[in-house]
Design an enzyme around this catalytic site. Sequence first.
Site, PDB file in Angstrom:
ATOM      1  N   GLU A 121      14.945 -18.424  -3.531  1.00  0.00           N
ATOM      2  CA  GLU A 121      15.516 -17.190  -4.093  1.00  0.00           C
ATOM      3  C   GLU A 121      16.385 -16.543  -3.013  1.00  0.00           C
ATOM      4  O   GLU A 121      15.952 -16.396  -1.872  1.00  0.00           O
ATOM      5  CB  GLU A 121      14.362 -16.264  -4.529  1.00  0.00           C
ATOM      6  CG  GLU A 121      14.715 -14.813  -4.746  1.00  0.00           C
ATOM      7  CD  GLU A 121      15.718 -14.557  -5.865  1.00  0.00           C
ATOM      8  OE1 GLU A 121      15.456 -14.929  -7.010  1.00  0.00           O
ATOM      9  OE2 GLU A 121      16.786 -13.955  -5.568  1.00  0.00           O
ATOM     10  N   ASP A 170      16.599 -21.428 -12.501  1.00  0.00           N
ATOM     11  CA  ASP A 170      16.314 -20.157 -13.176  1.00  0.00           C
ATOM     12  C   ASP A 170      17.284 -19.118 -12.622  1.00  0.00           C
ATOM     13  O   ASP A 170      16.904 -18.213 -11.891  1.00  0.00           O
ATOM     14  CB  ASP A 170      14.851 -19.786 -12.881  1.00  0.00           C
ATOM     15  CG  ASP A 170      14.396 -18.533 -13.603  1.00  0.00           C
ATOM     16  OD1 ASP A 170      15.213 -17.942 -14.342  1.00  0.00           O
ATOM     17  OD2 ASP A 170      13.230 -18.150 -13.413  1.00  0.00           O
TER      18      ASP A 170
HETATM   19  N1  SAM Z   1      15.689 -15.185 -16.590  1.00  0.00           N
HETATM   20  C1  SAM Z   1      16.869 -14.791 -15.995  1.00  0.00           C
HETATM   21  C2  SAM Z   1      18.105 -14.836 -16.820  1.00  0.00           C
HETATM   22  O1  SAM Z   1      18.462 -15.865 -17.387  1.00  0.00           O
HETATM   23  O2  SAM Z   1      18.736 -13.798 -16.902  1.00  0.00           O
HETATM   24  C3  SAM Z   1      17.022 -15.261 -14.614  1.00  0.00           C
HETATM   25  C4  SAM Z   1      16.171 -14.360 -13.812  1.00  0.00           C
HETATM   26  S1  SAM Z   1      15.913 -14.690 -12.140  1.00  0.00           S
HETATM   27  C5  SAM Z   1      15.403 -13.092 -11.694  1.00  0.00           C
HETATM   28  C6  SAM Z   1      17.482 -14.986 -11.410  1.00  0.00           C
HETATM   29  C7  SAM Z   1      17.410 -14.931  -9.903  1.00  0.00           C
HETATM   30  O3  SAM Z   1      18.402 -15.781  -9.328  1.00  0.00           O
HETATM   31  C8  SAM Z   1      17.660 -13.546  -9.302  1.00  0.00           C
HETATM   32  O4  SAM Z   1      16.486 -13.069  -8.711  1.00  0.00           O
HETATM   33  C9  SAM Z   1      18.777 -13.758  -8.280  1.00  0.00           C
HETATM   34  O5  SAM Z   1      18.605 -13.007  -7.085  1.00  0.00           O
HETATM   35  C10 SAM Z   1      18.650 -15.255  -8.046  1.00  0.00           C
HETATM   36  N2  SAM Z   1      19.878 -15.864  -7.512  1.00  0.00           N
HETATM   37  C11 SAM Z   1      21.155 -15.574  -7.822  1.00  0.00           C
HETATM   38  N3  SAM Z   1      21.992 -16.351  -7.126  1.00  0.00           N
HETATM   39  C12 SAM Z   1      21.239 -17.167  -6.358  1.00  0.00           C
HETATM   40  C13 SAM Z   1      21.525 -18.194  -5.415  1.00  0.00           C
HETATM   41  N4  SAM Z   1      22.788 -18.535  -5.137  1.00  0.00           N
HETATM   42  N5  SAM Z   1      20.484 -18.820  -4.825  1.00  0.00           N
HETATM   43  C14 SAM Z   1      19.190 -18.486  -5.106  1.00  0.00           C
HETATM   44  N6  SAM Z   1      18.863 -17.511  -5.980  1.00  0.00           N
HETATM   45  C15 SAM Z   1      19.878 -16.861  -6.599  1.00  0.00           C
END
Ligand code: SAM
Length: 295
Positions: A121, A170
């Site tokens: 994350e 995700d």
């Molecule tokens: N269920 C959700 C949706 O479809 O809207 C996804 C939720 S989850 C909280 C998405 C997560 O991806 C976020 O916490 C965000 O910080 C993380 N994220 C975004 N870009 C990222 C990256 N390049 N690498 C790792 N995590 C990332």
Amino acid sequence: MAQEDLIREESMTDLWNVWYSELHQQRAGLTLKVKSVVYSGQSPFQRIDILDTYEFGKMLVLYGSIMITERDEFIYHEMISHPALFTHPNPRRVLVIGGGDGGTVREVLKHPEVEQVTLVEIDQMVVEKCKEYFPQVACQLDNPKTRILFQDGAKFVAETQEKFDVVLVDASDPIGPAEVLFQKKFHQDIYNLLEDGGIMVTQSESPFFHQRTLRRMYENLQGIFPLVKVYWAYVPTYPSGIWSFTLCSKGPDPATDFKAAQYAELGIETNYYNDGIHHAAFVLPNFVRKALGQM
Ligand code: SAM
């Protein structure tokens, strides 16, 4: 309570007439009445809001988009996890990219053969706030089988020497830090780190509103994986309510390799996914088949 106090209290309640609106394509949207603003802040990566709503309970909003709500998060988290985990013959090592709320990790750890789940994350603050405000979602983030790495998922998959059986992407919507998680290079790197017979599932946006994104991902993934299948679930708080996932496999097929006996024996607690949904979710409405160029 005296009548005038009651009226005063009611009018005070009316004064808190606050609504959250999320616009879809700038021309439609979802509007929810807000009970209270629980948290608002800015991480190094994105704006984070947690709102309490009357209809869906507490809700996590990142970068202006709804990520999870207490009431319907189970649908997305069950459906991004179980189709792959009940298809792979022995998913011991699982990688989750994004997913800092912990809902996907919670579902993955319902499978006893999983020895380790690695969560990559980018935003530590998402994990901290979800542990604080969504303990029922983040409940397995401190499990000894869970390893959390705070870094960019695209960088991790490009550089790691580790191998995984199942990878679940995700990701938030393809803007800001998540944009890279929808690109071909990222998916090729995932192919490279999957063991033989490995499976990847990525959320692939709304098949109603985001058809170009879905089609582009589908075509790119077909150029990488031998088996690519789109499936869907109904998620009330996501744009249009219908949400797609794309399962990509180096071998096992969710249609023919579903572990029916293990599903029956394990008896995991779910509220959306079941053995019927496992197969039905891959049956696509014609407008989605057309969007994918299948007819
Ligand atoms: N269920 C959700 C949706 O479809 O809207 C996804 C939720 S989850 C909280 C998405 C997560 O991806 C976020 O916490 C965000 O910080 C993380 N994220 C975004 N870009 C990222 C990256 N390049 N690498 C790792 N995590 C990332």
